[in-house]
Design a protein around this motif. Structure first.
Motif: not given
Length: 477
Positions: A262-285
Motif C-alpha cells: 500500500w505504501l508503494l502502490g498508493l502513489p502509483i494508483g494516484a498517478i494512474v488515477a490522475f491521468e485516467t480521470t483527466i481523460f474521463n473529465a475530458a469525456a464529461f466536457l
C-alpha cells in the motif's frame, strides 16, 4: 551524490531471467528489454481490445449507445485504474527481491499473497461506488437518456473488477520473473470469449436474451473472470511458478508486506488515477458540448489508447529491468535498463503519430461505420481530434516510460505530485477553459490534454536524469 558499487556479473554465469543481473552491454539491455516487453505489450493490447470489442459491438447500436458506454467506461476506469496502480506495486517489489536474493521464494510468495489481499480489499468499496455511478452522472448534468443507458452498462461491468485486479497481481508476479507469456495467452483467449459474449448478449443470438448495452458489460465481466482463473491454474500447474506456492495459506495475513504494497502502490494508483480521470473529465466536457463531440471523442480515445499500449508495456518491462538492477545494486544496469526502454518506447510513438496524421479515416472506421451519412459529423470531429492527439504521442510515451523507470527504483511519491500538477493543475483547467470559453470547442479539450501530458513528461524525465544526485540509486541496506 550517491553512487552504487557492485561486482560485475557475467551473462555467461547467470542469465537475466534467472539471476536478475543487469545486462553488461547496451545491446544486451535492448535485447533483454524487448524479450520482456513484447509479451507485456501484446497483453496490454489484448486487455485494451476487450473494451475496444465492447465499443465495436455497442457502436452498432447507434451513437447514443456509444456515447453512453463512453460515460460508463470512464467512470469504471476511474476506479479500476487506480486499483490497477495499487496492486501493480507487486511487480517492482518482486523484481527487487529477485535482484537482491534470486532464490529466496519466501519473500516473493508473501508479496504475491498480500497483492491478492489488496485486490479484494480495494474491490469492495470500488464496486459499491460504481453501483451508484448512475447517480453521479445525473448529478453532473449528463443527458438523462445517456445516464440511463450508462447505468445499465456500468452495473454489469463492475463485476469485472475483482478478477481484473487478481489477474494484474498474478501477471505482475510472472512478469517480475521475466516469464509473462502465459498472461498473453489468457488475454487473447479472453478477447475471443468477450467478443462471443457481446454477440450473444447484445443482439440475442442463438436464443440468448437481447440485453443491449448491459449484455456487453456481462460479457466483459465473465471473460475477465475466466482470464484470472486460467492464469491461476497455470501458476498452480507450471513447475516454474508452482514452486513459489503463492496460493498456499492464502487466508493468512502478512501485515508488513500488506503495508509495504500500500505504501508503494498508493502513489502509483494516484498517478494512474490522475491521468485516467483527466481523460474521463475530458469525456464529461465533451458531453456538455454535444452527442457528436462525445461520440467522436470516444472513437478517438480508443485509437489513442491502442497506441499507448506499446509504451505502457515497455514501461512495465522497464520497471522490472530497473528493479532487478536496483535490487542487485548495479547502477550501470539501472541506467542501461531505463534508457533502452525509453528509446524503444518513444521511437514507436513516432510511428503511431505519423499514422494518425496520414490515415485517420481507416483508423476511425474500425470503431464507426464511416459510410453511414448520419455519422459524418462524428467522423469529421474524430479526424481533427486524432491530428491533435498525434502531436502529444511523444510526450505521452515519455511520461509513462519515465514513470515506469522511476517505479523500478521504488520512487513513486514525488512522481505522484508531478502527475497531480500536470494533469489537474495544468491539463484539466486548460481543457475546460479552451472548450467552454473559446471557439475551439472539442479541440480545446484535446489541446489541454496535450499540455498536461507535456508538463508531466518534462518533470518525470528531469527526475530520472537526476536520480543519483537525488539519492534514488543506492545500495540496499
Amino acid at each position: 551524490m550517491s553512487t552504487v558499487h557492485s561486482d560485475p556479473i557475467s551473462l555467461q554465469d547467470a542469465s537475466p531471467g534467472e539471476m536478475g543481473s543487469a545486462p553488461v552491454s547496451w545491446k544486451d539491455s535492448y535485447v533483454a528489454t524487448l524479450q520482456l516487453a513484447w509479451p507485456l505489450v501484446l497483453t496490454n493490447f489484448a486487455q485494451a481490445a476487450m473494451i475496444v470489442t465492447d465499443v465495436i459491438f455497442i457502436g452498432r447500436l447507434g451513437a447514443q449507445a456509444l456515447a453512453a458506454s463512453s460515460l460508463a467506461v470512464n467512470i469504471y476506469h476511474s476506479f479500476a485504474f487506480f486499483a490497477f496502480g495499487l496492486v501493480s506495486a507487486v511487480a517492482p517489489m518482486v523484481a527487487r527481491e529477485k535482484g537482491n536474493r534470486a532464490h529466496d521464494m519466501r519473500e516473493t510468495r508473501r508479496i504475491v499473497r498480500q497483492g491478492l489481499w489488496t485486490a479484494v480489499l480495494i474491490s469492495i468499496p470500488a464496486m459499491f461506488l460504481l453501483w451508484h455511478g448512475q447517480g453521479f452522472l445525473a448529478a453532473i448534468g449528463q443527458e438523462p437518456a445517456l445516464v440511463e443507458e450508462a447505468g445499465k452498462y456500468l452495473r454489469a461491468l463492475l463485476w469485472a473488477m475483482p478478477p481484473f485486479l487478481g489477474f494484474v497481481v498474478l501477471r505482475s508476479f510472472i512478469s517480475a520473473l521475466e516469464r509473462p507469456g502465459w498472461a498473453l495467452v489468457m488475454s487473447i483467449a479472453a478477447i475471443l470469449l468477450n467478443a462471443l459474449g457481446n454477440w450473444l448478449l447484445i443482439f440475442g443470438n442463438w436464443g440468448f436474451p437481447t440485453l443491449g448495452i448491459m449484455g456487453s458489460g456481462i460479457a466483459s465481466a465473465f471473460a475477465m473472470l475466466c482470464m484470472f482463473l486460467s492464469l491461476a491454474a497455470v501458476i498452480v500447474i507450471d513447475r516454474r511458478f508452482r514452486r513459489y506456492h503463492v496460493f498456499g495459506r492464502l487466508w493468512k495475513a502478512d501485515w508488513s508486506k500488506l503495508k509495504a504494497i500500500w505504501l508503494l502502490g498508493l502513489p502509483i494508483g494516484a498517478i494512474v488515477a490522475f491521468e485516467t480521470t483527466i481523460f474521463n473529465a475530458a469525456a464529461f466536457l465533451m458531453g456538455w458540448l454535444g452527442e457528436a463531440e462525445l461520440a467522436a471523442h470516444a472513437v478517438a480515445i480508443q485509437v489513442v489508447t491502442l497506441a499507448f499500449m506499446t509504451p505502457l508495456g515497455i514501461a512495465q518491462a522497464a520497471t522490472v529491468r530497473v528493479g532487478l538492477a536496483y535490487g542487485a545494486g548495479d547502477a550501470l544496469g539501472v541506467t542501461r535498463a531505463g534508457w533502452s526502454a525509453f528509446i524503444l518506447g518513444t521511437s514507436f510513438m513516432v510511428l503511431t503519430a505519423t499514422a494518425m496524421i496520414t490515415i485517420p479515416t481507416p483508423l476511425i472506421g474500425i470503431f464507426l461505420d464511416i459510410h453511414e451519412p448520419s455519422h459524418l459529423p462524428v467522423l469529421k470531429l474524430a479526424t481533427v481530434f486524432l491530428i491533435v492527439a498525434a502531436i502529444f504521442q511523444l510526450v505521452d510515451a515519455a511520461q509513462v516510460l519515465a514513470g515506469g523507470m522511476l517505479r523500478g527504483l521504488h520512487d513513486t511519491r514525488v512522481p505522484m505530485w508531478y502527475a497531480a500538477i500536470g494533469y489537474w493543475g495544468i491539463g484539466l483547467p486548460l481543457s475546460y477553459f479552451l472548450s467552454q470559453y473559446t471557439s475551439l470547442g472539442g479541440i480545446g479539450v484535446w489541446v489541454g490534454l496535450a499540455s498536461g501530458l507535456a508538463a508531466v513528461s518534462v518533470l518525470m524525465v528531469h527526475r530520472w536524469l537526476n536520480r543519483e544526485r537525488l539519492g534514488l540509486v543506492r545500495p540496499l541496506l
